[in-house]
Write a protein that holds these residues in place. Structure first.
Motif, PDB file in Angstrom:
ATOM      1  N   PRO A 171       0.849  -1.198   0.000  1.00 30.21           N
ATOM      2  CA  PRO A 171       0.000   0.000   0.000  1.00 30.21           C
ATOM      3  C   PRO A 171       0.888   1.252   0.000  1.00 30.21           C
ATOM      4  N   ASP A 172       0.383   2.323  -0.570  1.00 30.05           N
ATOM      5  CA  ASP A 172       1.177   3.538  -0.738  1.00 30.05           C
ATOM      6  C   ASP A 172       1.822   4.021   0.550  1.00 30.05           C
ATOM      7  N   ARG A 173       1.087   3.990   1.668  1.00 32.62           N
ATOM      8  CA  ARG A 173       1.658   4.512   2.921  1.00 32.62           C
ATOM      9  C   ARG A 173       2.848   3.676   3.383  1.00 32.62           C
ATOM     10  N   LEU A 174       2.770   2.350   3.233  1.00 33.55           N
ATOM     11  CA  LEU A 174       3.896   1.494   3.609  1.00 33.55           C
ATOM     12  C   LEU A 174       5.086   1.708   2.681  1.00 33.55           C
ATOM     13  N   ALA A 175       4.814   1.788   1.388  1.00 32.93           N
ATOM     14  CA  ALA A 175       5.888   1.989   0.416  1.00 32.93           C
ATOM     15  C   ALA A 175       6.569   3.339   0.644  1.00 32.93           C
ATOM     16  N   ALA A 176       5.789   4.373   0.937  1.00 34.55           N
ATOM     17  CA  ALA A 176       6.358   5.700   1.183  1.00 34.55           C
ATOM     18  C   ALA A 176       7.227   5.695   2.434  1.00 34.55           C
ATOM     19  N   ARG A 177       6.770   5.029   3.491  1.00 35.46           N
ATOM     20  CA  ARG A 177       7.548   4.953   4.728  1.00 35.46           C
ATOM     21  C   ARG A 177       8.853   4.197   4.486  1.00 35.46           C
ATOM     22  N   ALA A 178       8.795   3.116   3.729  1.00 31.39           N
ATOM     23  CA  ALA A 178       9.997   2.337   3.428  1.00 31.39           C
ATOM     24  C   ALA A 178      10.970   3.149   2.583  1.00 31.39           C
ATOM     25  N   ALA A 179      10.461   3.889   1.611  1.00 28.42           N
ATOM     26  CA  ALA A 179      11.325   4.720   0.772  1.00 28.42           C
ATOM     27  C   ALA A 179      11.987   5.819   1.603  1.00 28.42           C
ATOM     28  N   ALA A 180      11.231   6.426   2.507  1.00 26.97           N
ATOM     29  CA  ALA A 180      11.783   7.474   3.361  1.00 26.97           C
ATOM     30  C   ALA A 180      12.863   6.908   4.282  1.00 26.97           C
ATOM     31  N   ALA A 181      12.693   5.666   4.734  1.00 24.59           N
ATOM     32  CA  ALA A 181      13.658   5.047   5.633  1.00 24.59           C
ATOM     33  C   ALA A 181      15.018   4.861   4.967  1.00 24.59           C
ATOM     34  N   GLU A 182      15.038   4.750   3.644  1.00 21.09           N
ATOM     35  CA  GLU A 182      16.300   4.558   2.929  1.00 21.09           C
ATOM     36  C   GLU A 182      17.223   5.758   3.046  1.00 21.09           C
ATOM     37  N   THR A 183      16.677   6.924   3.376  1.00 15.64           N
ATOM     38  CA  THR A 183      17.492   8.142   3.422  1.00 15.64           C
ATOM     39  C   THR A 183      17.804   8.602   4.842  1.00 15.64           C
ATOM     40  N   VAL A 184      17.375   7.842   5.852  1.00 14.78           N
ATOM     41  CA  VAL A 184      17.611   8.276   7.222  1.00 14.78           C
ATOM     42  C   VAL A 184      19.088   8.221   7.579  1.00 14.78           C
ATOM     43  N   VAL A 185      19.447   9.059   8.530  1.00 13.39           N
ATOM     44  CA  VAL A 185      20.826   9.148   8.987  1.00 13.39           C
ATOM     45  C   VAL A 185      20.865   8.741  10.460  1.00 13.39           C
ATOM     46  N   PRO A 186      21.762   7.816  10.819  1.00 13.19           N
ATOM     47  CA  PRO A 186      21.861   7.423  12.220  1.00 13.19           C
ATOM     48  C   PRO A 186      22.080   8.639  13.119  1.00 13.19           C
ATOM     49  N   GLY A 187      21.368   8.658  14.233  1.00 13.59           N
ATOM     50  CA  GLY A 187      21.481   9.761  15.172  1.00 13.59           C
ATOM     51  C   GLY A 187      20.524  10.902  14.888  1.00 13.59           C
ATOM     52  N   GLU A 188      19.803  10.822  13.768  1.00  8.77           N
ATOM     53  CA  GLU A 188      18.879  11.890  13.399  1.00  8.77           C
ATOM     54  C   GLU A 188      17.433  11.410  13.302  1.00  8.77           C
ATOM     55  N   VAL A 189      17.153  10.243  13.860  1.00 10.35           N
ATOM     56  CA  VAL A 189      15.800   9.693  13.849  1.00 10.35           C
ATOM     57  C   VAL A 189      15.316   9.605  15.290  1.00 10.35           C
TER      58      VAL A 189
END
Length: 176
Positions: A97-115
């Motif tokens: 579903p779009d919301r899950l796919a969007a969350r997964a895509a956003a997770a690819e760009t996270v930086v340790p220590g900034e979440v």
């Protein structure tokens, strides 16, 4: 050699995934009511990929076969673990579903220590795995067991140790 256990671990680490038995020893992995991967006879995996990505997989894996209407079938032993992880994730993204796919895509760009308040020392793979599962705070981590954390692809023993220490510093601990 890649195994059914690795396929299962990878598929079930993706948010919203369920496993269903579909026959004698065969299973399907479903997200949002749609099958994105399944096991077949003779230790094969079927991945329901969009046509363009199916073409990429067929080009990369000579033993892969096109499935109609869409997707590919390939012997598990002919795909190494990292490749399998990639293709299972691509199949999941195509059906989530779009919301899950969007969350997964956003997770690819996270930086340790900034979440949220997740410690930097858990590293990028664990930070991405947690963010992809919608976990961004130590309070949310405290609601999980060690087994649940380790089931997330990218969270290993070191990350669990660091999370346990961070939770202990706040007076919390992992669920039992």
């Amino acid at each position: 050699m890649t195994t059914l256990a690795q396929l299962r671990r990878t598929a079930l680490s993706l948010p919203g995934t369920a496993e269903h038995a579909i026959g004698s020893g065969m299973v399907a992995f479903i997200v949002g009511g749609t099958r994105f991967a399944s096991t077949g006879e003779n230790d094969t995996v079927r991945l329901h990929l969009p046509a363009e990505e199916a073409d990429e997989m067929l080009a990369a894996h000579p033993t892969a076969e096109r499935l109609t209407p869409a997707g590919v079938r390939v012997p598990l032993g002919d795909v190494d673990g990292q490749q399998l992880n990639h293709w299972v994730r691509r199949a999941w993204l195509a059906h989530a579903p779009d919301r899950l796919a969007a969350r997964a895509a956003a997770a690819e760009t996270v930086v340790p220590g900034e979440v949220g308040d997740l410690p930097r020392a858990i590293g990028r793979p664990a930070t991405q795995a947690l963010a992809g599962a919608g976990i961004t705070t130590l309070a949310q981590v405290a609601d999980l067991t060690e087994a649940e954390l380790l089931a997330l692809h990218g969270v290993g023993p070191k990350a669990v140790r660091v999370l346990r220490e961070a939770l202990g510093a706040t007076g919390h601990q992992l669920e039992r």
